[in-house]
Design an enzyme around this catalytic site. Structure first.
Site, mmCIF file in Angstrom:
data_model
loop_
_atom_site.group_PDB
_atom_site.id
_atom_site.type_symbol
_atom_site.label_atom_id
_atom_site.label_comp_id
_atom_site.label_asym_id
_atom_site.label_seq_id
_atom_site.Cartn_x
_atom_site.Cartn_y
_atom_site.Cartn_z
ATOM 1 N N CYS A 169 43.645 8.276 92.986
ATOM 2 C CA CYS A 169 43.565 9.402 94.190
ATOM 3 C C CYS A 169 42.185 10.214 94.136
ATOM 4 O O CYS A 169 41.340 10.238 95.250
ATOM 5 C CB CYS A 169 44.383 10.251 94.092
ATOM 6 S SG CYS A 169 45.043 11.408 92.597
ATOM 7 N N SER A 210 54.688 15.402 92.505
ATOM 8 C CA SER A 210 54.165 14.593 92.861
ATOM 9 C C SER A 210 53.454 13.845 91.451
ATOM 10 O O SER A 210 52.903 12.586 91.580
ATOM 11 C CB SER A 210 53.147 14.585 93.948
ATOM 12 O OG SER A 210 51.786 15.028 93.330
ATOM 13 N N ALA A 244 54.828 7.649 85.319
ATOM 14 C CA ALA A 244 53.781 6.960 85.028
ATOM 15 C C ALA A 244 52.411 7.800 85.178
ATOM 16 O O ALA A 244 51.494 7.496 84.468
ATOM 17 C CB ALA A 244 53.890 5.970 86.090
ATOM 18 N N THR A 245 52.371 8.694 86.138
ATOM 19 C CA THR A 245 51.351 9.443 86.212
ATOM 20 C C THR A 245 50.950 10.307 85.045
ATOM 21 O O THR A 245 49.711 10.312 84.736
ATOM 22 C CB THR A 245 51.109 10.616 87.321
ATOM 23 O OG1 THR A 245 51.293 9.747 88.553
ATOM 24 C CG2 THR A 245 49.868 11.380 87.710
#
Length: 270
Positions: free
Chosen positions: A109, A141, A145-146
């Protein structure tokens, strides 16, 4: 979210494969009657003849495994994880390019939102000495995984800035903000030049930011870049805020939304 965005673009032959049939997203898929399957990569392989493009929205470690399994299958692979697999693809920059790769990397992002700004400025004003990107996302958010891929996020975002702009000295940071209510995804970009900036150059940068905002609306309508000002005579700051479309993900999850939005533009190129 990607599924719903593809449906909005009238792509009707779309399927979702995951491993956890009890996840909130899986339950949503079943409730809404989406074309959902819970057998993961094995399900993809069993149905491979039905698909031209495979989007991997898992995590870096899984993406490496999936790439090895799928690379000989003559399918287009789109990597939504921060692994290093695939050719970098930023629609803002690459959308008019003839893309013949079979594996695309959507970076992060931070990359999708920040690189266009640095890219445009580096084309018009030479002598960039240092770039720093500080991304902030809501903890809501930032899934498992992030959080597991933060090192990969920092590394690949930095590499993308270098590849697209030629700037060698780049630092990327990521803050996961626990505040309630959740804050929208944002980036602070600091660009340091080897000399002091002229008034006409500052004016040009402001015009470039306006141009970027207009063009980025095509790819992510909730994108907004703002010229904040000079930190000193050689350094400026630009702030970016991203509001998601709210298709499935909440609007504050612009960090995830911008990636799913950008992924849909691969369809146009293939």
């Amino acid at each position: 979210d990607l599924y719903l965005k593809l449906k909005k673009k009238k792509e009707n032959k779309v399927s979702i494969f995951n491993l956890n049939a009890n996840s909130n997203s899986a339950k949503y898929c079943k409730k809404m009657g989406l074309n959902y399957h819970s057998n993961g990569i094995n399900g993809v392989l069993k149905n491979l003849s039905n698909f031209d493009i495979i989007f991997d929205a898992t995590n870096s470690k899984s993406n490496l495994k999936h790439f090895k399994i799928l690379k000989s299958k003559k399918k287009i692979l789109v990597n939504l994880t921060p692994s290093k697999i695939g050719k970098f693809y930023i629609p803002y920059i690459d959308n008019d390019t003839d893309l013949r790769s079979k594996s695309f990397n959507l970076i992060t992002c931070g990359g999708q939102s920040s690189v266009p700004v640095i890219y445009e400025i580096s084309k018009k004003i030479k002598g960039i000495k240092y770039v720093e990107i500080v991304s902030a996302i809501s903890s809501r958010s930032a899934g498992l995984a992030t959080r597991a891929n933060i090192d990969e996020y920092l590394s690949i975002t930095s590499k993308a800035v270098k590849n697209y702009t030629g700037v060698g000295n780049v630092k990327v940071m990521l803050n996961i903000n626990p505040s309630e209510p959740p804050k929208y995804m944002s980036n602070s970009i600091y660009i340091e030049f080897r000399r002091g900036l002229k008034i006409k150059e500052i004016s040009l940068i402001k015009k470039l930011v306006n141009k970027i905002n207009r063009k980025m609306k095509v790819f992510a309508k909730g994108y907004k870049a703002e010229y904040v000002g000079q930190i000193n005579k050689c350094t400026l700051k630009i702030k970016i805020k991203i509001e998601g479309d709210g298709d499935y993900l909440p609007k504050y999850a612009g960090n995830l939304d911008i990636i799913t939005n950008m992924a849909t533009h691969i369809i146009k190129k293939n």
